[in-house]
Design an enzyme around this catalytic site. Structure first.
Site, mmCIF file in Angstrom:
data_model
loop_
_atom_site.group_PDB
_atom_site.id
_atom_site.type_symbol
_atom_site.label_atom_id
_atom_site.label_comp_id
_atom_site.label_asym_id
_atom_site.label_seq_id
_atom_site.Cartn_x
_atom_site.Cartn_y
_atom_site.Cartn_z
ATOM 1 N N HIS A 18 29.307 36.448 53.244
ATOM 2 C CA HIS A 18 28.051 37.142 52.933
ATOM 3 C C HIS A 18 28.111 38.569 53.477
ATOM 4 C CE1 HIS A 18 23.826 38.206 52.768
ATOM 5 N NE2 HIS A 18 23.684 37.223 51.906
ATOM 6 N N SER A 28 17.404 40.191 45.717
ATOM 7 C CA SER A 28 16.014 40.395 45.306
ATOM 8 C C SER A 28 15.635 39.642 44.026
ATOM 9 C CB SER A 28 15.720 41.895 45.172
ATOM 10 O OG SER A 28 15.773 42.506 46.452
ATOM 11 N N GLU A 71 26.051 40.295 54.983
ATOM 12 C CA GLU A 71 25.509 40.465 56.335
ATOM 13 C C GLU A 71 26.555 40.104 57.389
ATOM 14 O OE1 GLU A 71 22.028 38.134 55.533
ATOM 15 O OE2 GLU A 71 21.247 39.762 54.289
ATOM 16 N N GLY A 89 17.358 42.103 49.858
ATOM 17 C CA GLY A 89 16.156 42.279 50.683
ATOM 18 C C GLY A 89 15.354 43.528 50.360
ATOM 19 N N GLY A 91 17.428 34.769 48.835
ATOM 20 C CA GLY A 91 17.027 34.911 50.231
ATOM 21 C C GLY A 91 15.515 34.819 50.353
ATOM 22 N N GLY A 92 14.851 35.978 50.357
ATOM 23 C CA GLY A 92 13.417 36.060 50.611
ATOM 24 C C GLY A 92 12.560 35.079 49.820
ATOM 25 N N GLU A 112 26.498 39.751 44.810
ATOM 26 C CA GLU A 112 25.306 40.260 45.486
ATOM 27 C C GLU A 112 25.511 41.741 45.810
ATOM 28 O OE1 GLU A 112 22.920 36.915 47.571
ATOM 29 O OE2 GLU A 112 24.460 37.580 48.954
ATOM 30 N N ASN A 129 19.333 30.655 50.499
ATOM 31 C CA ASN A 129 19.962 31.097 51.744
ATOM 32 C C ASN A 129 18.841 31.501 52.699
ATOM 33 O OD1 ASN A 129 21.374 32.264 53.796
ATOM 34 N ND2 ASN A 129 22.224 33.950 52.584
ATOM 35 N N TRP A 130 18.567 30.604 53.643
ATOM 36 C CA TRP A 130 17.453 30.875 54.568
ATOM 37 C C TRP A 130 17.847 31.854 55.671
ATOM 38 C CZ3 TRP A 130 15.477 25.093 55.226
ATOM 39 C CH2 TRP A 130 14.855 24.716 54.029
ATOM 40 N N LYS A 131 19.122 32.208 55.732
ATOM 41 C CA LYS A 131 19.627 33.159 56.727
ATOM 42 C C LYS A 131 19.180 32.718 58.137
ATOM 43 C CE LYS A 131 19.758 36.618 53.126
ATOM 44 N NZ LYS A 131 19.700 38.028 52.723
HETATM 45 P P1 13P Z 1 17.170 38.464 48.979
HETATM 46 O O1 13P Z 1 16.887 37.460 47.885
HETATM 47 O O2 13P Z 1 16.205 38.417 50.092
HETATM 48 O O3 13P Z 1 17.411 39.830 48.424
HETATM 49 O O4 13P Z 1 18.580 38.007 49.643
HETATM 50 C C1 13P Z 1 19.657 37.778 48.825
HETATM 51 C C2 13P Z 1 20.760 37.204 49.625
HETATM 52 O O5 13P Z 1 21.349 37.870 50.464
HETATM 53 C C3 13P Z 1 21.105 35.792 49.400
HETATM 54 O O6 13P Z 1 22.308 35.455 50.010
#
Ligand code: 13P
Length: 256
Positions: A98, A217, A100, A176, A238-239, A170, A10-12
């Site tokens: 998600h 994470s 967010e 994050g 994500g990251g 999640e 997920n590159w957000k």
């Molecule tokens: P991180 O891996 O950066 O914690 O993000 C997880 C995420 O929200 C994937 O959708």
């Protein structure tokens, strides 16, 4: 028994379209070194980067996913993106609900349910995100919050034979943060989710058409501890998906 893990990036909103293309190229090169590639790979760039990344990954063992969709197929809905159009563009997956989006644009369980229906109606695999906040965890409400989110997202849905669904657990408070939950805690949450799914669908459907994955994470140094848990079918990242090197390392460890 080996299971086929799924690894979803997920590159957000982290990358411009140009940077998304560069990362897709670098990931293709790195994954080319993993032979045989057995894990399923999905890249989820922002909407603007989807068609460019779709072209890059043509012929590669990599699938495309979007980060959201609207629930109506077509019409006067300014700024929204239809599941039908995503399918036409080459998407096979769509992330829905998600945390967010729940947080920043106040997406509700009811809207997420409509979006899940739209995704399935357009041959997309919904990646439905659920998870508790830190306050909910401290209150001891974790299991009921995630059960309710799963249940609400799936209200009124009957799975057809060709339908597939992914539930991503999640925990909101670790996203994050660099600090994942204990793998045993994730495993427990996955079992709670599995029970809700069994209450909604047949055991055959749950076993054959639904995956439950962990996100929050996930890094190369902890991914193995998650993937050995029996109820964890993959990861949503994500990251660590924003660099080809670390993403490929995750894929290597998921490539069982
Ligand atoms: P991180 O891996 O950066 O914690 O993000 C997880 C995420 O929200 C994937 O959708």
């Amino acid at each position: 028994m080996d299971k086929q893990n799924i690894v979803i990036a997920n590159w957000k909103m982290n990358l411009s379209p140009a940077d998304s293309l560069k990362l897709a190229e670098a990931i293709i090169a790195k994954l080319g070194e993993i032979k045989p590639l057995k894990a399923q790979i999905v890249l989820c760039p922002d909407f603007l980067s989807l068609s460019g990344v779709a072209q890059k990954i043509t012929g590669q063992p990599i699938m495309l996913g979007a980060q959201d969709c609207f629930w109506e197929p077509v019409g006067a809905f300014t700024g929204e993106v239809s599941a039908q159009f995503l399918h036409e563009l080459g998407c096979a997956y769509v992330i829905l609900g998600h945390s967010e989006r729940r947080q920043y644009v106040a997406e509700t369980n009811e809207q997420i349910n409509l979006k899940v229906k739209a995704a399935l109606a357009n041959s997309l695999i919904p990646i439905i995100c659920v998870g508790e906040t830190f306050a909910e965890r401290q209150e001891g409400d974790k299991d009921s919050v995630i059960s309710q989110q799963v249940s609400n997202a799936l209200t009124g849905i009957r799975l057809l034979d060709q339908d597939k669904v992914i539930i991503a657990y999640e925990p909101v408070w670790v996203i994050g943060s660099g600090q994942a939950v204990a793998p045993e805690e994730a495993e427990h949450a996955h079992r709670v989710i599995r029970q809700v799914l069994i209450d909604h669908f047949s055991m055959n459907a749950v076993n054959g058409q639904i995956k439950i994955i962990y996100g929050g994470s996930v890094k190369p140094n902890n991914v193995g501890n998650f993937l050995i848990q029996p109820a964890i079918d993959g990861i949503l990242v994500g990251g660590a998906s924003l660099e080809a090197e670390s993403f490929a390392e995750l894929v290597k460890q998921a490539n069982l």
